[in-house]
Design an enzyme around this catalytic site. Structure first.
Site, PDB file in Angstrom:
ATOM      1  N   CYS A 123      -4.371  85.163  29.911  1.00  0.00           N
ATOM      2  CA  CYS A 123      -4.707  84.329  28.587  1.00  0.00           C
ATOM      3  C   CYS A 123      -3.556  83.247  28.340  1.00  0.00           C
ATOM      4  CB  CYS A 123      -4.985  85.392  27.743  1.00  0.00           C
ATOM      5  SG  CYS A 123      -5.574  84.763  26.095  1.00  0.00           S
ATOM      6  N   CYS A 154      -0.539  86.203  21.628  1.00  0.00           N
ATOM      7  CA  CYS A 154      -0.435  87.312  20.823  1.00  0.00           C
ATOM      8  C   CYS A 154       0.573  88.422  21.318  1.00  0.00           C
ATOM      9  CB  CYS A 154      -1.993  87.747  20.842  1.00  0.00           C
ATOM     10  SG  CYS A 154      -3.193  86.730  20.582  1.00  0.00           S
ATOM     11  N   CYS A 192     -19.572  96.543  24.575  1.00  0.00           N
ATOM     12  CA  CYS A 192     -18.825  95.508  24.070  1.00  0.00           C
ATOM     13  C   CYS A 192     -18.066  94.711  24.994  1.00  0.00           C
ATOM     14  CB  CYS A 192     -17.837  96.079  22.849  1.00  0.00           C
ATOM     15  SG  CYS A 192     -16.862  94.506  21.921  1.00  0.00           S
ATOM     16  N   CYS A 240     -22.373  93.396  22.026  1.00  0.00           N
ATOM     17  CA  CYS A 240     -21.120  92.917  21.240  1.00  0.00           C
ATOM     18  C   CYS A 240     -20.353  92.030  22.487  1.00  0.00           C
ATOM     19  CB  CYS A 240     -20.363  93.960  20.916  1.00  0.00           C
ATOM     20  SG  CYS A 240     -18.658  93.359  19.877  1.00  0.00           S
TER      21      CYS A 240
HETATM   22  C1  DTB Z   1     -10.811  95.730  18.924  1.00  0.00           C
HETATM   23  O1  DTB Z   1     -10.780  95.744  17.728  1.00  0.00           O
HETATM   24  N1  DTB Z   1     -10.293  96.787  19.745  1.00  0.00           N
HETATM   25  C2  DTB Z   1     -10.813  96.658  21.178  1.00  0.00           C
HETATM   26  C3  DTB Z   1     -11.939  95.712  20.724  1.00  0.00           C
HETATM   27  N2  DTB Z   1     -11.759  95.339  19.305  1.00  0.00           N
HETATM   28  C4  DTB Z   1     -12.056  94.289  21.907  1.00  0.00           C
HETATM   29  C5  DTB Z   1      -9.759  96.289  22.121  1.00  0.00           C
HETATM   30  C6  DTB Z   1      -8.395  97.135  22.039  1.00  0.00           C
HETATM   31  C7  DTB Z   1      -7.701  96.862  23.100  1.00  0.00           C
HETATM   32  C8  DTB Z   1      -6.474  97.959  23.370  1.00  0.00           C
HETATM   33  C9  DTB Z   1      -5.498  97.114  24.383  1.00  0.00           C
HETATM   34  C10 DTB Z   1      -6.060  97.206  25.648  1.00  0.00           C
HETATM   35  O2  DTB Z   1      -6.848  98.084  26.290  1.00  0.00           O
HETATM   36  O3  DTB Z   1      -5.798  96.202  26.421  1.00  0.00           O
HETATM   37 FE1  SF4 Z   2      -5.644  86.416  24.526  1.00  0.00          FE
HETATM   38 FE2  SF4 Z   2      -4.517  87.114  22.147  1.00  0.00          FE
HETATM   39 FE3  SF4 Z   2      -6.973  87.893  22.969  1.00  0.00          FE
HETATM   40 FE4  SF4 Z   2      -4.991  88.905  24.129  1.00  0.00          FE
HETATM   41  S1  SF4 Z   2      -5.400  89.206  21.965  1.00  0.00           S
HETATM   42  S2  SF4 Z   2      -6.540  88.267  25.228  1.00  0.00           S
HETATM   43  S3  SF4 Z   2      -3.534  87.166  24.152  1.00  0.00           S
HETATM   44  S4  SF4 Z   2      -6.251  85.766  22.596  1.00  0.00           S
END
Ligand code: DTB
Ligand code: SF4
Ligand code: SAM
Length: 348
Positions: free
Chosen positions: A88, A92, A132, A163
């Site tokens: 990506c 973040c 999702c 979702c």
């Molecule tokens: C959200 O608030 N949490 C989920 C979903 N929306 C997409 C994602 C959590 C990711 C945790 C770290 C991972 O598994 O990469």
């Molecule tokens: Fe890309 Fe930020 Fe979404 Fe991670 S959280 S996938 S770095 S946009």
């Protein structure tokens, strides 16, 4: 009991005479102030005051709010699938999928439709009500939309709620998703506006708000929440909750994630979140967004059963269900089933 002459004729006559006398006088110049801008439903101070309540008072209020709007022991279950993993462009600071950080992650292009459908069917068979699909994009390119729309149609056809979380949307993309049968779009604000730049520099808070607006305007349901444990203050947590609660209408679904510290990311060495502060954040979300599903989201695997129970007491009524989140692990389904049994919870 005192009685007031509100219907007596003498009262009425006096009123009419007074009015006539007033009308015969020259009209004074009356300054009519411009209508005040609508006040947000929740000020940051009011949300902060919730955080500062004695813990039992806060949880009691959260339980009362939950019980006024939902069946108290029913928990909505969503299963996640990463349909496009890693590489990506965004930075973040918490994320395993940013190409700017060296993490253990194996990147993967967009999955094939049949693999996605098989995962969705398995989730449905295990009792999930929503599926999702997450993609590690700044936002989808036009060429990405066709395959994602096919996934939405196919998952919807299985009888699941759908979702997706694809990053920022361009003009028209939310509408395309809606027309394909999408129910929810997930796009988190993640933290308070004032703290966002400490965590992400490649897009802005306003970009996030703009995408949420276009999602709403397309008639989709909104899933938006945040992360606790980024290094933010309690004031920032209150700011995040106030911003979410003041969205008009508030998100139907509010995921509260506990930071999973990923080796190789800038936040790898963050202190683990205090569980009471995490539960307070859930309770503040419950009280300020009484009709929303508040989801105990990432970080559940690192919590004990008692800590998770505390989050349900704080008003959480939704979880991510399935052995994997996007790139990290989640409690095994069998463990969740055992926990539900112990707590008398049931999936919806
Ligand atoms: C959200 O608030 N949490 C989920 C979903 N929306 C997409 C994602 C959590 C990711 C945790 C770290 C991972 O598994 O990469
Ligand atoms: Fe890309 Fe930020 Fe979404 Fe991670 S959280 S996938 S770095 S946009
Ligand atoms: N790229 C899209 C976006 O940023 O909106 C969608 C995927 S992104 C991984 C979805 C959400 O997962 C983030 O907004 C964040 O709230 C959460 N998340 C990501 N990594 C996390 C981590 N290490 N710990 C906790 N939550 C995390």
């Amino acid at each position: 009991m005192a009685s007031y002459p509100i219907t007596g004729s003498s009262f009425l006559e006096t009123r009419l005479m007074n009015n006539a006398a007033l009308l015969s006088q020259p009209m004074p110049h009356i300054h009519v102030p411009a209508p005040a801008a609508p006040q947000p439903a929740w000020s940051v101070e009011a949300v902060l005051a919730l955080f500062e309540l004695p813990f039992a008072d806060l949880l009691f209020q959260a339980q009362q709010t939950l019980r006024a709007h939902f069946a108290p022991n029913a928990v909505q279950r969503s299963t996640l699938l990463s349909i496009k993993t890693g590489n990506c462009s965004e930075d973040c600071g918490y994320c395993s999928q940013s190409k700017r950080y060296t993490t253990d992650l194996e990147a993967h292009n967009l999955m094939a439709l049949d693999e996605v459908v098989a995962a969705a069917q398995a989730a449905k068979d295990k009792g999930a009500s929503r599926f999702c699909m997450g993609a590690a994009w700044r936002g989808p390119k036009d060429k990405d939309m066709g395959p994602v729309l096919d996934m939405v149609r196919a998952v919807k056809a299985l009888g699941l709620e759908t979702c997706v979380t694809l990053g920022m949307l361009k003009e028209g993309q939310a509408q395309q998703l809606r027309e394909a049968g999408l129910d929810y779009y997930n796009h988190n604000l993640d933290t308070a506006q004032e703290f966002y730049e400490e965590i992400v520099t490649t897009h802005t808070y306003q970009d996030r708000l703009d995408t949420l607006r276009s999602v709403r305007e397309a008639g989709l349901k909104v899933c938006s929440g945040g992360i606790v444990g980024l290094g933010e203050s309690r004031l920032h947590r209150a700011g995040l909750i106030a911003t979410l609660a003041n969205l008009d209408p508030p998100p139907e679904s509010v995921p509260i994630n506990n930071l999973i510290a990923i080796p190789g990311t800038p936040l790898a060495n963050n202190e683990p979140t205090d569980i009471f502060e995490f539960a307070r954040t859930i309770a503040a979300a419950r009280i300020t967004m009484p009709r929303s599903y508040v989801r105990l989201s990432a970080g559940r695997e690192q919590m004990s059963e008692a800590e998770q129970a505390l989050c349900f007491l704080a008003g959480a009524n939704s979880i991510f269900y399935g052995d994997k989140l996007l790139t990290t692990s989640n409690p095994q389904m069998a463990r969740d089933e055992a926990l539900f049994e112990k707590l008398g919870l049931h999936g919806v």
